[in-house]
Design an enzyme around this catalytic site. Structure first.
Site, PDB file in Angstrom:
ATOM      1  CG  HIS A 163      63.257   7.993  51.115  1.00  0.00           C
ATOM      2  ND1 HIS A 163      62.057   8.262  50.616  1.00  0.00           N
ATOM      3  CD2 HIS A 163      63.709   9.306  51.877  1.00  0.00           C
ATOM      4  CE1 HIS A 163      61.910   9.580  50.945  1.00  0.00           C
ATOM      5  NE2 HIS A 163      62.888   9.935  51.797  1.00  0.00           N
ATOM      6  CE  LYS A 204      58.031  -0.053  39.049  1.00  0.00           C
ATOM      7  NZ  LYS A 204      57.593   0.762  40.328  1.00  0.00           N
ATOM      8  NE  ARG A 205      67.267   6.142  37.226  1.00  0.00           N
ATOM      9  CZ  ARG A 205      67.888   7.035  37.581  1.00  0.00           C
ATOM     10  NH1 ARG A 205      67.523   8.241  38.013  1.00  0.00           N
ATOM     11  NH2 ARG A 205      69.285   6.404  37.384  1.00  0.00           N
ATOM     12  CE  LYS A 257      63.436   1.406  41.373  1.00  0.00           C
ATOM     13  NZ  LYS A 257      62.135   1.879  42.191  1.00  0.00           N
ATOM     14  CB  THR A 281      55.437   7.731  44.790  1.00  0.00           C
ATOM     15  OG1 THR A 281      56.660   7.423  43.883  1.00  0.00           O
ATOM     16  CG2 THR A 281      55.869   7.854  46.338  1.00  0.00           C
ATOM     17  CE  LYS A 283      53.973   9.914  41.241  1.00  0.00           C
ATOM     18  NZ  LYS A 283      55.071  10.153  40.819  1.00  0.00           N
TER      19      LYS A 283
HETATM   20  O1  BZD Z   1      61.984   6.846  47.487  1.00  0.00           O
HETATM   21  C1  BZD Z   1      62.877   5.704  46.508  1.00  0.00           C
HETATM   22  C2  BZD Z   1      62.452   4.553  47.205  1.00  0.00           C
HETATM   23  O2  BZD Z   1      63.136   3.650  46.289  1.00  0.00           O
HETATM   24  C3  BZD Z   1      61.012   4.177  46.836  1.00  0.00           C
HETATM   25  O3  BZD Z   1      60.562   2.868  47.247  1.00  0.00           O
HETATM   26  C4  BZD Z   1      60.127   5.085  47.504  1.00  0.00           C
HETATM   27  O4  BZD Z   1      58.931   5.306  47.293  1.00  0.00           O
HETATM   28  C5  BZD Z   1      60.584   6.824  47.004  1.00  0.00           C
HETATM   29  C6  BZD Z   1      60.122   7.874  47.965  1.00  0.00           C
HETATM   30  O5  BZD Z   1      60.162   7.451  49.315  1.00  0.00           O
HETATM   31  N1  BZD Z   1      64.191   5.973  46.740  1.00  0.00           N
HETATM   32  C7  BZD Z   1      65.086   6.853  45.721  1.00  0.00           C
HETATM   33  O6  BZD Z   1      64.213   7.362  45.102  1.00  0.00           O
HETATM   34  N2  BZD Z   1      66.129   7.050  46.136  1.00  0.00           N
HETATM   35  C8  BZD Z   1      66.896   7.755  45.206  1.00  0.00           C
HETATM   36  O7  BZD Z   1      66.328   8.215  44.097  1.00  0.00           O
HETATM   37  C9  BZD Z   1      68.329   8.129  45.631  1.00  0.00           C
HETATM   38  C10 BZD Z   1      69.184   9.059  45.011  1.00  0.00           C
HETATM   39  C11 BZD Z   1      70.295   9.147  45.401  1.00  0.00           C
HETATM   40  C12 BZD Z   1      71.006   8.169  46.295  1.00  0.00           C
HETATM   41  C13 BZD Z   1      70.251   7.376  46.848  1.00  0.00           C
HETATM   42  C14 BZD Z   1      69.104   7.253  46.400  1.00  0.00           C
END
Ligand code: BZD
Length: 793
Positions: free
Chosen positions: A340, A528-529, A534, A636, A640
């Site tokens: 991811h 988003k986070r 970002k 994602t 939405k």
């Molecule tokens: O996963 C996210 C990516 O940043 C996005 O681009 C993607 O759309 C989504 C789904 O594939 N990654 C995360 O959300 N990652 C984490 O939350 C995470 C959590 C703990 C440790 C490392 C990453």
């Protein structure tokens, strides 16, 4: 379709209330009614749940191993999927109960950080809807992602004890508990099963979340207690419960903490032990597990569950007495891996000593795998130097993505561009070795929660236009909406629906943030986070730029805009927290400036979460997807927004690329450098030149340190941000996410939005074309591809 016996339902609901709370319906609280309603639904699905479990026993099954499932609320979604949401709302109204108030009693099950955890939840729902034998396995954290509050513009974190008032959407399965053995202690893993209801199809799959508890006497040692050793008497209980106490709140950043690895090992060990036990019970004749791979495939959601690979081999070697060849051979047939992220700082590496703390056997097994890999490469004629990039263990560190890639049958990225980057960069050496293992699975989101449930107004209008509900089974049928692209009645109606959702959101924001916003303004939303890549900071700098433009020219011709942010920063991420403070300072400055005359408003909503998101996506006019090209694996949220008729203002990154392709660039707002252009620039990039040569940029960047109305209250947060852009310390590079490079293009894209929005029907048309082409981004499509191409279900 009559699915509900009204009298029976009301009867059950009321008797639940009386039994649970010994209260009459009239005397019960909203929360008590929520509880009784939830239990009524759990009763309703029990038969289908048993049936689904029975069928799975004899068939091939996929297991989705994920450290996170970001579920959100369950009440509304389960009612929708059972096909009874409208009727239940109706019944409640008859009983003089407001459904919105009842559903607001439910706390989000927030057992995830962001996209990765929410994707897992969407996949579970789509798996059930598609009738796949898909089982989720994860962790039942007592505390989910922290609750966020702002004080003086700074983020504060509070615990999220989401089960404190009761979790009515799971069943504790005591009898299926497992013992997990760490190096120097053991705990009991107790499964809690969450039903996953398919959309109107009678399927109920299972998400199994493990909770860690002490083994003996509930961990409470009465001997110690009676001997007045109070501390010791509870310590074992605490130590055991600590394992699943809290979710790590970091996304896209590695955290080399022992407790995190204990969590990972805990849930995969419990899962694999249980699955192996079940297999033995169902296939007592297959002593050497020769058929195991025909019934099982394990999808590893990023590297977090990758410790499952040595754990399965350990169980087969040590508990089931298989040979190394058989145990390892089996492992190479049953695992599949999803990556991811391509951010180097996020790729998990674990120190061998730390792994040894958790499971000494895992260390032996990983070293053996590494040794044999190098042997096999040597046999293929690789030189030492050529073998180097493949080493799973290097400097006492284990590269978890390499371990996963070597052992798995499939490695997939989550959007087309992301998979290309995996092949050409991140995992390039592995792609060269095993090209056939690599594949793409572009993410998707569930249209039940994110369109039908979140936006019933748009949903029924689509039904009306298409004169059918077939699109709910096959989202590509939305394509049929395109024929209304120039129908002014339709476009006006779409604007009317959008306005209604904006009014609803405005009310909600007024209630929870105390801020008044104008539903006639453009709702420009980034949710988003919080992460530097970002680029919420780019958004903030642009807003400040607009503000200065407006100050210089108060009659500036622009449609009023409300900029809305929602984001949690990892508690230890200093710069991200500084960006939150910066945006809140900008918000204060602008919202309190009478000269601005309501032309710009900035709101940073607190505690952005799934249930808040459900109100935000349908009300958006602009979807901000502005990551540095090449950095966002997929995204994602972008999907939405699209489903809710919101054009994307974004870069050529992640799944934006595919959104632009499906809906057309003319219906969205592209800006910024491409991934290729950024790669070309890389070593020669000089943001200080841009800063010095573009006055607009200098003005907003300087505001970090010089603007009177903007202060970090002496915390040095803003100096840190300033330095990161143009004056980095300790030999670091400046502006590593290319904000200044993309600034001008971003300003220009916003101008195009302003222009386009004035043609209200033209803008609705863009929204319509986006909806019509959002079919590709249903997680039904994604999960079908996993099912067919990877899991072979
Ligand atoms: O996963 C996210 C990516 O940043 C996005 O681009 C993607 O759309 C989504 C789904 O594939 N990654 C995360 O959300 N990652 C984490 O939350 C995470 C959590 C703990 C440790 C490392 C990453």
């Amino acid at each position: 379709m009559k699915k509900l016996n009204r009298e029976q339902f009301i009867e059950k609901f009321k008797s639940n209330l009386e039994q649970k709370y010994v209260k009459s319906f009239e005397d019960s609280t909203k929360f008590e009614k929520y509880h009784a309603l939830s239990d009524t639904i759990m009763d309703m699905i029990s038969k289908d749940w048993i049936e689904t479990n029975k069928k799975n026993k004899t068939e091939r099954n996929a297991f989705y191993f994920s450290a996170e499932f970001l579920i959100g609320r369950s009440l509304g979604n389960n009612l929708l999927n059972l096909g009874i949401i409208d009727e239940v709302k109706d019944i409640l109204k008859e009983l003089d109960i407001d459904f919105d108030e009842i559903e607001d009693e439910e706390d989000d099950a927030a057992l995830g950080n962001g996209g990765l955890g929410r994707l897992a939840a969407c996949f579970m729902e789509s798996g059930a809807t598609e009738g796949l034998n898909l089982h989720g396995y994860g962790v039942r954290y007592s505390q989910g992602i922290f609750k966020q509050r702002f004080e003086n513009g700074f983020q504060l974190e509070e615990g999220d004890s989401w089960v404190a008032r009761g979790d009515f959407w799971s069943l504790r399965k005591e009898s299926e508990s497992q013992i997990v053995s760490f190096r120097n202690f053991k705990v009991k893993a107790v499964p809690y099963d969450v039903p996953v209801v398919g959309y109107e199809n009678g399927v109920v799959n299972t998400l199994r979340l493990w909770q860690s508890e002490a083994i003996k006497n509930d961990g409470f040692d009465f001997q110690d207690f009676n001997d007045f050793r109070y501390d010791e008497s509870v310590s074992e209980k605490n130590r055991a419960e600590d394992i699943t106490r809290v979710l790590y709140p970091n996304d896209n950043i590695r955290q080399g903490k022992l407790l995190r690895l204990l969590q990972q090992y805990f849930f995969v060990s419990a899962s694999l032990q249980e699955i192996v036990q079940k297999y033995k019970r169902l296939h007592p004749e297959d002593k050497n597990f020769s058929q195991f791979h025909k019934y099982h495939v394990f999808q590893l959601n990023d590297t977090h569950p990758v410790i499952a690979i040595p754990e399965l081999i350990r169980i087969l070697l040590d508990e089931e007495n298989l040979s190394w060849e058989d145990a390892f051979g089996l492992a190479t047939k049953v695992f599949a891996f999803t990556n991811h992220t391509v951010l180097q700082e996020a790729l998990e590496k674990w120190n061998l000593d730390l792994i040894h703390e958790v499971s000494p056997r895992a260390v032996d097994i990983i070293k053996e795998i590494d040794k044999r890999l190098l042997q096999s490469l040597q046999e293929k004629g690789y030189s030492l130097e050529e073998m180097e990039p493949y080493r799973i263990v290097k400097n006492e560190m284990v590269e978890m993505a390499f371990l996963a890639t070597y052992v798995s049958t499939s490695i997939n990225g989550v959007a087309e561009l992301h998979t290309i980057i995996l092949k050409k960069e991140t995992l390039n050496q592995w792609f060269k070795l095993y090209p056939e293992k690599f594949n793409n699975k572009t993410n998707g989101v569930t249209p039940r929660r994110w369109l039908q449930y979140a936006n019933p107004q748009l949903t029924s209008y689509i039904d009306e236009l298409l004169k059918s509900e077939d699109w709910k089974q096959d989202m590509t049928k939305l394509k049929g909406l395109e024929k209304f692209a120039d129908d002014v009645k339709v476009l006006d109606k779409l604007n009317e629906i959008k306005f209604e959702k904006k009014v609803q959101l405005a009310k909600y924001i007024k209630k929870y943030e105390g801020v008044e916003i104008d539903p006639n303004s453009i709702f420009d939303i980034q949710i988003k986070r919080l992460h530097e890549y970002k680029r919420q900071l780019l958004n903030a700098l642009h807003i400040l730029h607009l503000y200065y433009e407006l100050k210089a020219n108060p009659t500036l011709d622009m449609h009023p805009v409300t900029f809305i942010f929602g984001a949690k920063a990892a508690p230890g991420y200093f710069r991200a927290k500084g960006i939150i403070k910066f945006i809140n300072e900008i918000s204060k400055l602008i919202n309190n400036d009478p000269e601005i005359n309501g032309k710009i408003k900035v709101v940073f909503i607190q505690n952005y979460r799934v249930s808040y998101a459900e109100k935000l996506f349908p009300a958006a006019d602009v979807s901000e997807q502005i990551s540095t090209a090449g950095k966002e694996a997929s995204g994602t949220g972008n999907m939405k927004f699209m489903m809710n008729g919101t054009p994307t203002l974004g870069t050529m990154d992640g799944a934006n690329v595919e959104i632009f392709r499906e809906a057309g660039l003319e219906n969205n707002f592209l800006f910024g450098r491409t991934e290729e252009e950024i790669n070309e620039l890389a070593n020669n990039y000089n943001p200080v030149n841009i800063y010095n040569s573009d006055e607009r940029i200098k003005r907003v960047v300087d505001a970090l340190l010089k603007e009177e109305g903007i202060s970090d209250d002496g915390t040095n947060h803003f100096l840190d941000i300033y330095n990161s852009l143009v004056d980095p310390k300790d030999g670091n590079r400046a502006d590593v996410y290319y904000l200044l490079e993309d600034f001008a293009s971003y300003v220009e894209a916003h101008k195009r939005v302003d222009e386009a929005y004035r043609d209200r029907r033209g803008y609705a048309r863009k929204g319509l074309i986006n909806i019509a082409n959002s079919g590709l981004f249903s997680s039904d499509r994604t999960i079908r591809q996993y099912g067919e191409e990877i899991w072979k279900l």
